[in-house]
Design a protein around this motif. Structure first.
Motif, PDB file in Angstrom:
ATOM      1  N   GLU B  15       7.064   1.584  -3.499  1.00 31.41           N
ATOM      2  CA  GLU B  15       7.130   0.595  -4.564  1.00 31.41           C
ATOM      3  C   GLU B  15       7.097   1.273  -5.932  1.00 31.41           C
ATOM      4  O   GLU B  15       6.284   2.167  -6.182  1.00 31.41           O
ATOM      5  CB  GLU B  15       5.964  -0.395  -4.439  1.00 31.41           C
ATOM      6  N   ASP B  18      12.754   4.555  -8.155  1.00 30.04           N
ATOM      7  CA  ASP B  18      14.182   4.289  -8.310  1.00 30.04           C
ATOM      8  C   ASP B  18      14.899   4.912  -7.121  1.00 30.04           C
ATOM      9  O   ASP B  18      14.549   6.016  -6.693  1.00 30.04           O
ATOM     10  CB  ASP B  18      14.714   4.909  -9.601  1.00 30.04           C
ATOM     11  N   LYS B  36      23.957  -6.899   0.494  1.00 31.75           N
ATOM     12  CA  LYS B  36      22.668  -6.607   1.126  1.00 31.75           C
ATOM     13  C   LYS B  36      22.482  -7.559   2.298  1.00 31.75           C
ATOM     14  O   LYS B  36      22.776  -8.763   2.184  1.00 31.75           O
ATOM     15  CB  LYS B  36      21.508  -6.781   0.149  1.00 31.75           C
ATOM     16  N   ASP B  38      19.620  -8.830   5.063  1.00 28.03           N
ATOM     17  CA  ASP B  38      18.244  -8.875   5.556  1.00 28.03           C
ATOM     18  C   ASP B  38      18.277  -9.134   7.058  1.00 28.03           C
ATOM     19  O   ASP B  38      19.259  -9.694   7.579  1.00 28.03           O
ATOM     20  CB  ASP B  38      17.461  -9.990   4.862  1.00 28.03           C
ATOM     21  N   ARG B  60      17.674  -5.628 -11.294  1.00 32.78           N
ATOM     22  CA  ARG B  60      17.282  -4.218 -11.156  1.00 32.78           C
ATOM     23  C   ARG B  60      18.360  -3.382 -10.459  1.00 32.78           C
ATOM     24  O   ARG B  60      18.173  -2.185 -10.245  1.00 32.78           O
ATOM     25  CB  ARG B  60      15.969  -4.144 -10.370  1.00 32.78           C
ATOM     26  N   LEU B  61      19.451  -3.993 -10.109  1.00 37.44           N
ATOM     27  CA  LEU B  61      20.531  -3.285  -9.419  1.00 37.44           C
ATOM     28  C   LEU B  61      21.625  -2.901 -10.421  1.00 37.44           C
ATOM     29  O   LEU B  61      21.978  -3.709 -11.281  1.00 37.44           O
ATOM     30  CB  LEU B  61      21.145  -4.169  -8.334  1.00 37.44           C
ATOM     31  N   ILE B  76      18.891   1.168  -7.456  1.00 41.64           N
ATOM     32  CA  ILE B  76      17.859   0.146  -7.524  1.00 41.64           C
ATOM     33  C   ILE B  76      16.718   0.731  -8.349  1.00 41.64           C
ATOM     34  O   ILE B  76      16.183   1.791  -8.010  1.00 41.64           O
ATOM     35  CB  ILE B  76      17.331  -0.243  -6.129  1.00 41.64           C
ATOM     36  N   SER B  79      11.744  -0.151  -7.394  1.00 41.75           N
ATOM     37  CA  SER B  79      11.881  -0.885  -6.128  1.00 41.75           C
ATOM     38  C   SER B  79      10.616  -1.673  -5.778  1.00 41.75           C
ATOM     39  O   SER B  79       9.492  -1.285  -6.125  1.00 41.75           O
ATOM     40  CB  SER B  79      12.239   0.077  -5.004  1.00 41.75           C
ATOM     41  N   SER B  82      10.633  -6.292  -1.228  1.00 41.10           N
ATOM     42  CA  SER B  82      11.750  -7.135  -0.783  1.00 41.10           C
ATOM     43  C   SER B  82      13.106  -6.453  -0.940  1.00 41.10           C
ATOM     44  O   SER B  82      14.132  -7.026  -0.548  1.00 41.10           O
ATOM     45  CB  SER B  82      11.753  -8.468  -1.537  1.00 41.10           C
ATOM     46  N   ASP B  83      13.130  -5.250  -1.472  1.00 40.79           N
ATOM     47  CA  ASP B  83      14.385  -4.482  -1.525  1.00 40.79           C
ATOM     48  C   ASP B  83      14.734  -3.909  -0.159  1.00 40.79           C
ATOM     49  O   ASP B  83      15.839  -3.401   0.030  1.00 40.79           O
ATOM     50  CB  ASP B  83      14.276  -3.343  -2.543  1.00 40.79           C
ATOM     51  N   TYR B  87      22.098  -2.091   2.978  1.00 37.66           N
ATOM     52  CA  TYR B  87      23.050  -2.232   1.879  1.00 37.66           C
ATOM     53  C   TYR B  87      24.417  -1.733   2.349  1.00 37.66           C
ATOM     54  O   TYR B  87      24.542  -0.612   2.843  1.00 37.66           O
ATOM     55  CB  TYR B  87      22.586  -1.438   0.655  1.00 37.66           C
TER      56      TYR B  87
END
Lengths: 114, 114
Positions: B15, B18, B36, B38, B60-61, B76, B79, B82-83, B87
């Motif tokens: 967390e 980058d 992305k 999930d 943030r992307l 990213i 981070s 939840s990232d 991808y």
């Protein structure tokens, strides 16, 4: 705006059985796609519809897979008979028009063939 | 086989870090898309790039369309948990004269450092 709907979410069948998947695209989207995503890989296009006509089905195994979009809205993808290697997630996507590269995906149907 | 190669195949994030990933091709692409996915869901479009050298952000992307047209990058920043996800880069098949059939890379799996 409602997203792309797919059902069922999960399906387990034995090899040589038949299975069908249903997709309802985003309202107003003329182009509909079916993708196959094998575990650990990116999606691979099976078939693309523009309204109720097929634009591209070059990667659809036509001996066992079929798809239709009779009224230009909902679509069904069928596998008959299923093989073990058909185990995958089947994703439906739609886009506003054929020339748009921005596709919106449904949650997928996870198929397991035993 | 797939024409888009993604690197790294997987990565661990902590967390606040980058992170960067890239997508390369032996062929020129005129459009790059980043999705992305999930677990248990379909891919979601993050960023679309249409011009060589283009730099586009979505929160943030940040994604860039490489000058050679043979690569694209996704960053990213800061981070958060939840990232986590897979991808995918994607682009219209360069070997098709028309249509918007997408080719997907194999994905970069982003995981949380234990």
């Amino acid at each position: 705006e409602a997203g792309v709907a797919q059902s069922p979410r999960y399906k387990i069948i034995e090899k040589r059985q038949s299975v069908a998947f249903w997709c309802n695209p985003i309202s107003g989207h003329a182009t509909l796609y079916w993708y196959q995503q094998i575990l650990g890989q990116g999606p691979k296009l099976l078939i693309q519809f523009q309204n109720n006509g097929v634009v591209d089905d070059s990667q659809l195994p036509k001996d066992r897979f079929s798809a239709e979009r009779l009224k230009g809205v909902d679509s069904t993808l069928k596998i008959q008979p299923a093989k073990l290697e058909d185990s995958a997630v089947y994703l439906c996507a739609s886009s506003f028009k054929e020339s748009s590269y921005e596709q919106y995906f449904g949650p997928g149907t996870r198929l397991t063939v035993t | 086989g797939q024409q888009l190669n993604q690197s790294p195949q997987s990565m661990f994030i902590q967390e606040g870090e980058d992170v960067s990933m890239n997508c390369t091709s032996s062929s020129i692409f005129n459009t790059w898309l980043w999705y992305k996915q999930d677990p248990g869901e379909g891919p979601v479009l993050l960023i679309a790039l249409y011009k060589a050298g283009e730099l586009t952000s979505n929160g943030r992307l940040t994604a860039q369309f490489g000058i050679t047209r043979k690569d694209s990058f996704l960053n990213i920043s800061a981070s958060i948990p939840s990232d986590v996800g897979i991808y995918f880069c994607a682009g219209p098949n360069p070997f098709k004269a028309a249509g918007n059939k997408l080719t997907f890379g194999g994905g970069t799996r982003v995981l949380v450092k234990p």
